[in-house]
Design a protein around this motif. Structure first.
Motif, PDB file in Angstrom:
ATOM      1  N   PHE A  82       0.831  -1.205   0.000  1.00  0.00           N
ATOM      2  CA  PHE A  82       0.000   0.000   0.000  1.00  0.00           C
ATOM      3  C   PHE A  82       0.865   1.254   0.000  1.00  0.00           C
ATOM      4  O   PHE A  82       0.592   2.224  -0.712  1.00  0.00           O
ATOM      5  N   ASN A  83       1.914   1.239   0.817  1.00  0.00           N
ATOM      6  CA  ASN A  83       2.798   2.405   0.886  1.00  0.00           C
ATOM      7  C   ASN A  83       3.495   2.665  -0.438  1.00  0.00           C
ATOM      8  O   ASN A  83       3.667   3.818  -0.854  1.00  0.00           O
ATOM      9  N   SER A  84       3.898   1.597  -1.134  1.00  0.00           N
ATOM     10  CA  SER A  84       4.564   1.759  -2.431  1.00  0.00           C
ATOM     11  C   SER A  84       3.625   2.382  -3.447  1.00  0.00           C
ATOM     12  O   SER A  84       4.009   3.255  -4.237  1.00  0.00           O
ATOM     13  N   LEU A  85       2.370   1.948  -3.446  1.00  0.00           N
ATOM     14  CA  LEU A  85       1.395   2.511  -4.378  1.00  0.00           C
ATOM     15  C   LEU A  85       1.121   3.975  -4.065  1.00  0.00           C
ATOM     16  O   LEU A  85       0.974   4.801  -4.968  1.00  0.00           O
ATOM     17  N   GLU A  86       1.057   4.310  -2.791  1.00  0.00           N
ATOM     18  CA  GLU A  86       0.810   5.697  -2.414  1.00  0.00           C
ATOM     19  C   GLU A  86       1.944   6.610  -2.844  1.00  0.00           C
ATOM     20  O   GLU A  86       1.724   7.767  -3.213  1.00  0.00           O
ATOM     21  N   ARG A  87       3.155   6.098  -2.833  1.00  0.00           N
ATOM     22  CA  ARG A  87       4.305   6.929  -3.225  1.00  0.00           C
ATOM     23  C   ARG A  87       4.307   7.236  -4.721  1.00  0.00           C
ATOM     24  O   ARG A  87       4.972   8.171  -5.168  1.00  0.00           O
ATOM     25  N   LEU A  88       3.566   6.448  -5.501  1.00  0.00           N
ATOM     26  CA  LEU A  88       3.483   6.725  -6.942  1.00  0.00           C
ATOM     27  C   LEU A  88       2.685   7.995  -7.217  1.00  0.00           C
ATOM     28  O   LEU A  88       2.777   8.566  -8.297  1.00  0.00           O
ATOM     29  N   ASN A  89       1.866   8.399  -6.288  1.00  0.00           N
ATOM     30  CA  ASN A  89       1.017   9.565  -6.470  1.00  0.00           C
ATOM     31  C   ASN A  89       1.717  10.812  -5.963  1.00  0.00           C
ATOM     32  O   ASN A  89       2.040  10.926  -4.784  1.00  0.00           O
ATOM     33  N   ASP A  90       1.972  11.758  -6.850  1.00  0.00           N
ATOM     34  CA  ASP A  90       2.635  13.001  -6.449  1.00  0.00           C
ATOM     35  C   ASP A  90       1.733  14.215  -6.633  1.00  0.00           C
ATOM     36  O   ASP A  90       2.182  15.348  -6.625  1.00  0.00           O
ATOM     37  N   GLU A  91       0.437  13.980  -6.822  1.00  0.00           N
ATOM     38  CA  GLU A  91      -0.513  15.082  -7.000  1.00  0.00           C
ATOM     39  C   GLU A  91      -1.196  15.378  -5.671  1.00  0.00           C
ATOM     40  O   GLU A  91      -1.859  14.519  -5.094  1.00  0.00           O
ATOM     41  N   GLN A  92      -1.030  16.597  -5.188  1.00  0.00           N
ATOM     42  CA  GLN A  92      -1.602  16.979  -3.909  1.00  0.00           C
ATOM     43  C   GLN A  92      -3.129  16.894  -3.925  1.00  0.00           C
ATOM     44  O   GLN A  92      -3.754  16.654  -2.899  1.00  0.00           O
ATOM     45  N   ALA A  93      -3.735  17.121  -5.093  1.00  0.00           N
ATOM     46  CA  ALA A  93      -5.188  17.195  -5.158  1.00  0.00           C
ATOM     47  C   ALA A  93      -5.854  15.822  -5.230  1.00  0.00           C
ATOM     48  O   ALA A  93      -7.077  15.725  -5.210  1.00  0.00           O
ATOM     49  N   VAL A  94      -5.069  14.779  -5.309  1.00  0.00           N
ATOM     50  CA  VAL A  94      -5.617  13.430  -5.430  1.00  0.00           C
ATOM     51  C   VAL A  94      -5.393  12.673  -4.139  1.00  0.00           C
ATOM     52  O   VAL A  94      -4.313  12.711  -3.558  1.00  0.00           O
ATOM     53  N   GLN A  95      -6.422  11.993  -3.680  1.00  0.00           N
ATOM     54  CA  GLN A  95      -6.327  11.214  -2.453  1.00  0.00           C
ATOM     55  C   GLN A  95      -6.617   9.752  -2.761  1.00  0.00           C
ATOM     56  O   GLN A  95      -7.590   9.432  -3.459  1.00  0.00           O
ATOM     57  N   ILE A  96      -5.784   8.862  -2.260  1.00  0.00           N
ATOM     58  CA  ILE A  96      -6.001   7.428  -2.417  1.00  0.00           C
ATOM     59  C   ILE A  96      -6.735   6.909  -1.191  1.00  0.00           C
ATOM     60  O   ILE A  96      -6.343   7.184  -0.048  1.00  0.00           O
ATOM     61  N   VAL A  97      -7.814   6.178  -1.430  1.00  0.00           N
ATOM     62  CA  VAL A  97      -8.593   5.600  -0.334  1.00  0.00           C
ATOM     63  C   VAL A  97      -8.588   4.090  -0.501  1.00  0.00           C
ATOM     64  O   VAL A  97      -8.929   3.570  -1.573  1.00  0.00           O
ATOM     65  N   TRP A  98      -8.215   3.366   0.538  1.00  0.00           N
ATOM     66  CA  TRP A  98      -8.178   1.899   0.490  1.00  0.00           C
ATOM     67  C   TRP A  98      -9.437   1.337   1.146  1.00  0.00           C
ATOM     68  O   TRP A  98      -9.832   1.755   2.238  1.00  0.00           O
ATOM     69  N   PHE A  99     -10.058   0.377   0.494  1.00  0.00           N
ATOM     70  CA  PHE A  99     -11.213  -0.325   1.061  1.00  0.00           C
ATOM     71  C   PHE A  99     -10.725  -1.701   1.504  1.00  0.00           C
ATOM     72  O   PHE A  99     -10.616  -2.622   0.700  1.00  0.00           O
TER      73      PHE A  99
END
Length: 230
Positions: A186-203
């Motif tokens: 999960f942490n590795s996938l989150e690090r791929l996102n560098d856009e402040q306006a986008v939030q990743i939510v895990w279910f």
């Protein structure tokens, strides 16, 4: 290679012998024909020939570039592209008859698919000994003209992305819910996102997953019930 005065439709259904199988199935409506042709089988048949025959052309043949392009990922397998091949140029055009209608009202998904086809084409150009000059939307009077790729002799450069082209496919197998992903994944996938306006939510809980399943199933039902989209 001689020039075409009209766009030449080169798609997964027509680039090889698969066209006759699909048209025959539509005309005859025979399930036995689909079975015998391997259309239903997940691993064989004309519907899958382009993935195995995509490198069957002679090196330098422009058709080799198009054969790679049509294996691109595209929304709902719409294959919204046309290719016009001339001696040293390939034009990519939007096929408006393959538009997804109300499912893609602004053409966003269609253009993502066209971009994927263009990316594959350029990767294949390098592997087939071509350098290229890319021009996007080259003819403003023809909005369907997405890009022109002018080709020049050059070194053969086959990248790992080019080699991966035939391995891209849709995985329709059920998810394996017996395994739990480690927190590091999960942490590795989150690090791929560098856009402040986008939030990743895990279910991650069963309740959350069941809720999302109901929403997705309802969305699918709405899509299938949309006459215009169908």
């Amino acid at each position: 290679m001689s020039s075409h005065t009209q766009p030449s439709r080169v798609g997964r259904r027509t680039v090889l012998k698969g066209a006759s199988a699909v048209l025959g199935l539509a005309a005859l409506g025979g399930a036995w024909r689909a079975e015998s042709r391997g259309v239903i089988d997940p691993a064989r048949g004309p519907a899958f020939d382009p993935w195995t025959d995509w490198q069957a052309h002679e090196r330098g043949d422009l058709a080799a570039l198009v054969s790679a392009a049509i294996l691109a990922s595209n929304a709902h397998n719409a294959q919204p592209w046309l290719f016009r091949m001339e001696d040293t140029r390939i034009d990519l055009l939007e096929d408006g008859t393959r538009h997804l209608g109300t499912l893609d009202p602004f053409g966003r998904e269609m253009h993502i698919g066209l971009g994927g086809a263009l990316e594959n084409l350029l990767l294949a150009a390098g592997a087939n000994g071509y350098e290229h000059r890319l021009s996007l939307s080259p003819r403003t009077e023809d909005p369907a003209h997405v890009a022109s790729v002018t080709l020049f002799p050059g070194p053969s450069v086959a990248s790992s992305l080019y080699a991966a082209i035939p391995h891209r496919h849709t995985n329709r197998h059920p998810f394996d819910t017996s395994q739990t992903l480690p927190l590091s994944a999960f942490n590795s996938l989150e690090r791929l996102n560098d856009e402040q306006a986008v939030q990743i939510v895990w279910f991650t809980s069963k309740t959350e997953r069941d809720s999302m399943h109901e929403l997705l199933a309802g969305a699918a039902e709405a899509i299938y019930a949309d006459t215009e989209q169908s």
